[in-house]
Design a protein around this motif. Structure first.
Motif, short mmCIF file in Angstrom:
data_model
loop_
_atom_site.label_atom_id
_atom_site.label_comp_id
_atom_site.label_asym_id
_atom_site.label_seq_id
_atom_site.Cartn_x
_atom_site.Cartn_y
_atom_site.Cartn_z
N PHE A 1 0.84 -1.19 0.00
CA PHE A 1 0.00 0.00 0.00
C PHE A 1 0.89 1.25 0.00
O PHE A 1 1.03 1.92 1.03
CB PHE A 1 -0.93 -0.01 1.22
CG PHE A 1 -1.82 -1.21 1.30
CD1 PHE A 1 -3.02 -1.24 0.61
CD2 PHE A 1 -1.45 -2.31 2.05
CE1 PHE A 1 -3.84 -2.35 0.67
CE2 PHE A 1 -2.27 -3.43 2.13
CZ PHE A 1 -3.46 -3.45 1.43
N ILE B 1 2.38 5.07 -0.69
CA ILE B 1 1.77 6.39 -0.52
C ILE B 1 2.35 7.41 -1.49
O ILE B 1 2.11 8.60 -1.35
CB ILE B 1 1.95 6.89 0.93
CG1 ILE B 1 3.45 7.02 1.26
CG2 ILE B 1 1.26 5.99 1.92
CD1 ILE B 1 3.72 7.63 2.62
N GLU B 2 3.14 6.92 -2.45
CA GLU B 2 3.77 7.85 -3.38
C GLU B 2 2.78 8.66 -4.20
O GLU B 2 3.09 9.77 -4.67
CB GLU B 2 4.73 7.11 -4.32
CG GLU B 2 6.07 6.76 -3.70
CD GLU B 2 5.97 5.64 -2.68
OE1 GLU B 2 6.89 5.49 -1.86
OE2 GLU B 2 4.93 4.93 -2.67
N SER B 3 1.57 8.13 -4.39
CA SER B 3 0.58 8.86 -5.17
C SER B 3 0.12 10.13 -4.48
O SER B 3 -0.34 11.07 -5.12
CB SER B 3 -0.62 7.95 -5.44
OG SER B 3 -1.31 7.65 -4.24
N ARG C 1 -2.46 10.42 -2.63
CA ARG C 1 -3.90 10.42 -2.42
C ARG C 1 -4.23 10.05 -0.98
O ARG C 1 -3.60 9.20 -0.38
CB ARG C 1 -4.59 9.44 -3.37
CG ARG C 1 -4.43 9.79 -4.85
CD ARG C 1 -5.28 8.86 -5.70
NE ARG C 1 -4.94 7.46 -5.46
CZ ARG C 1 -5.65 6.44 -5.93
NH1 ARG C 1 -6.76 6.67 -6.62
NH2 ARG C 1 -5.27 5.20 -5.67
N ILE D 1 -6.74 8.38 0.23
CA ILE D 1 -7.17 7.00 0.41
C ILE D 1 -5.98 6.06 0.49
O ILE D 1 -5.96 5.11 1.28
CB ILE D 1 -8.14 6.58 -0.73
CG1 ILE D 1 -8.74 5.22 -0.44
CG2 ILE D 1 -7.43 6.62 -2.07
CD1 ILE D 1 -9.61 5.19 0.78
N ASP D 2 -4.94 6.32 -0.29
CA ASP D 2 -3.75 5.47 -0.24
C ASP D 2 -3.01 5.64 1.09
O ASP D 2 -2.51 4.67 1.66
CB ASP D 2 -2.81 5.81 -1.40
CG ASP D 2 -3.41 5.41 -2.75
OD1 ASP D 2 -4.30 4.54 -2.76
OD2 ASP D 2 -2.99 5.97 -3.78
N ARG E 1 -4.43 6.51 3.91
CA ARG E 1 -5.25 5.85 4.93
C ARG E 1 -5.03 4.35 4.94
O ARG E 1 -4.88 3.72 5.99
CB ARG E 1 -6.73 6.17 4.69
CG ARG E 1 -7.12 7.61 5.05
CD ARG E 1 -8.58 7.87 4.74
NE ARG E 1 -8.98 9.21 5.13
CZ ARG E 1 -10.17 9.73 4.88
NH1 ARG E 1 -11.09 9.01 4.23
NH2 ARG E 1 -10.45 10.97 5.26
N HIS E 2 -5.03 3.73 3.75
CA HIS E 2 -4.80 2.29 3.68
C HIS E 2 -3.42 1.93 4.22
O HIS E 2 -3.25 0.94 4.94
CB HIS E 2 -4.94 1.81 2.24
CG HIS E 2 -6.36 1.78 1.77
ND1 HIS E 2 -6.72 1.74 0.44
CD2 HIS E 2 -7.53 1.80 2.46
CE1 HIS E 2 -8.03 1.73 0.33
NE2 HIS E 2 -8.55 1.77 1.55
N ASN E 3 -2.44 2.71 3.87
CA ASN E 3 -1.08 2.45 4.34
C ASN E 3 -1.02 2.52 5.87
O ASN E 3 -0.50 1.60 6.52
CB ASN E 3 -0.12 3.48 3.72
CG ASN E 3 1.31 3.27 4.13
OD1 ASN E 3 1.74 3.75 5.18
ND2 ASN E 3 2.09 2.59 3.30
#
Length: 359
Positions: free
Chosen positions: A77, A79-81, A83, A85-86, A88-90
């Motif tokens: 998961f 987090i480079e994007s 976003r 949501i990414d 949060r998932h991470n």
């Protein structure tokens, strides 16, 4: 010789109360003794002991799995994007893995002590802090007895699983530290070089100085004597948070002050970097990067509130007190045709803590 044979003589001496504190009571509290010992199920039933041992090392292996999952989640998961949501998932899945790892170790250790380790009552007498050599030898013997009673040296399944779980519980933290380091990319080749990043800011020739955070340009004529204004590049106000607003502001933030021109002696200042007594210096302390925002009008001193470094604005922001290693970087300023303050160039040295300059 009899004195030497009395190993508890110095302990007994430490127990003697001060004559001024000794109190005799007619009804002293009697020692009630220890309650009758109650055997645990694991002491009476070998099968229950085996189940308890299996539970303990299963929990330790579960902790090991949680640590491995936390490391895997860091990669699964990313987090480079940028976003939400990414991110949060991470955070969610890494946090669940670390929580499982630590919780399983804790529960396993408690169950081990309650169900598997030797269960007996004993009284530990108080003694002086410094013991004799015999006392120290007794301490070593106590560790040996504790090892025998806990079964740490004998129960290899528990010992191995505990060591594996403890070692693995550290790995997620080490993995997460990797995410704190900047990383270069083809689009941004200097992203992984803090020296290069802090050597360049948004300031460039002709860019107007603007109020923070409104972004309103500043006229030189509007600055009063003794004023101190928090300043950002004019273009920064139009930058969104997704485009790096905070990162750019952290590097480009400036404190603008106006002194009398004669209060800037030529031997200590670059007069062509100022305009009619107006000077601009980086607001980022050269110690550890705290905001230098306290200005004394009478002394022309800037104070960093974090570690008390002080800079003399009348002497090119030279360090006069505190742990800062170098003066604040100066932003060369002048005015444009409309009388607005503009930068002559970017900073000529890296902003921020001095250790970034060390290659």
């Amino acid at each position: 010789m009899a004195h030497e044979e009395d190993a508890l003589e110095h302990e007994r001496a430490s127990w003697k109360p001060s004559p001024g504190l000794a109190v005799a009571v007619p009804d002293p509290v009697h020692n009630p003794g220890l309650p009758p010992h109650r055997e645990r199920m694991t002491d009476k039933d070998p099968a229950a002991m085996k189940r308890a041992v299996r539970t303990v090392y299963t929990l330790f292996y579960l902790s090991l799995a949680g640590s491995i999952w936390a490391i895997a989640a860091y990669m699964l998961f990313p987090i480079e994007s940028g976003r939400i949501i990414d991110i949060r998932h991470n955070n969610l899945f890494i946090g669940l893995g670390i929580a499982l790892a630590l919780l399983a170790i804790g529960i396993g250790a408690i169950h081990w002590s309650k169900a598997v380790m030797s269960d007996k009552e004993f009284i530990e007498p108080r003694h002086a802090t410094r013991g004799r050599d015999t006392t120290r030898e007794a301490a070593v013997e106590a560790f040996r007895v504790a090892n025998d009673e806990s079964g740490f040296g004998r129960r290899t399944a528990i010992r191995g699983s505990l060591i594996a779980a403890l070692v693995a519980s550290i790995l997620p933290g080490i993995t997460l530290f990797r995410g704190l380091a900047p990383e270069s990319s083809p689009e941004n080749p200097i992203a992984g070089d803090p020296v290069a990043l802090l050597s360049h800011t948004m300031w460039k020739k002709g860019m107007r100085l603007a109020h923070d955070p409104s972004g309103e340009p500043i006229r030189a004529a509007d600055l009063t004597l003794g004023s101190a204004v928090h300043v950002i590049p004019e273009e920064l106000a139009s930058l969104s948070h997704h485009d790096g607003y905070l990162e750019e502001k952290a590097k480009a933030i400036v404190l603008l002050m106006r002194l009398l021109p004669e209060q800037l002696p030529a031997e200590h200042n670059k007069l062509d970097w100022s305009y009619n007594g107006i000077v601009a210096y980086s607001k980022v302390c050269t110690h550890v990067g705290c905001p230098v925002a306290l200005y004394e009008q009478q002394t022309h001193h800037l104070l960093c509130p974090c570690h008390q470094s002080q800079f003399d604005v009348s002497r090119s922001a030279a360090v006069i007190f505190g742990p800062a290693a170098r003066p604040l970087p100066q932003l060369p300023v002048t005015v444009d045709d409309e009388g607005y303050l503009v930068a002559q160039s970017d900073f000529t040295e890296p902003v921020g803590p001095s250790f970034w300059e060390r290659h």
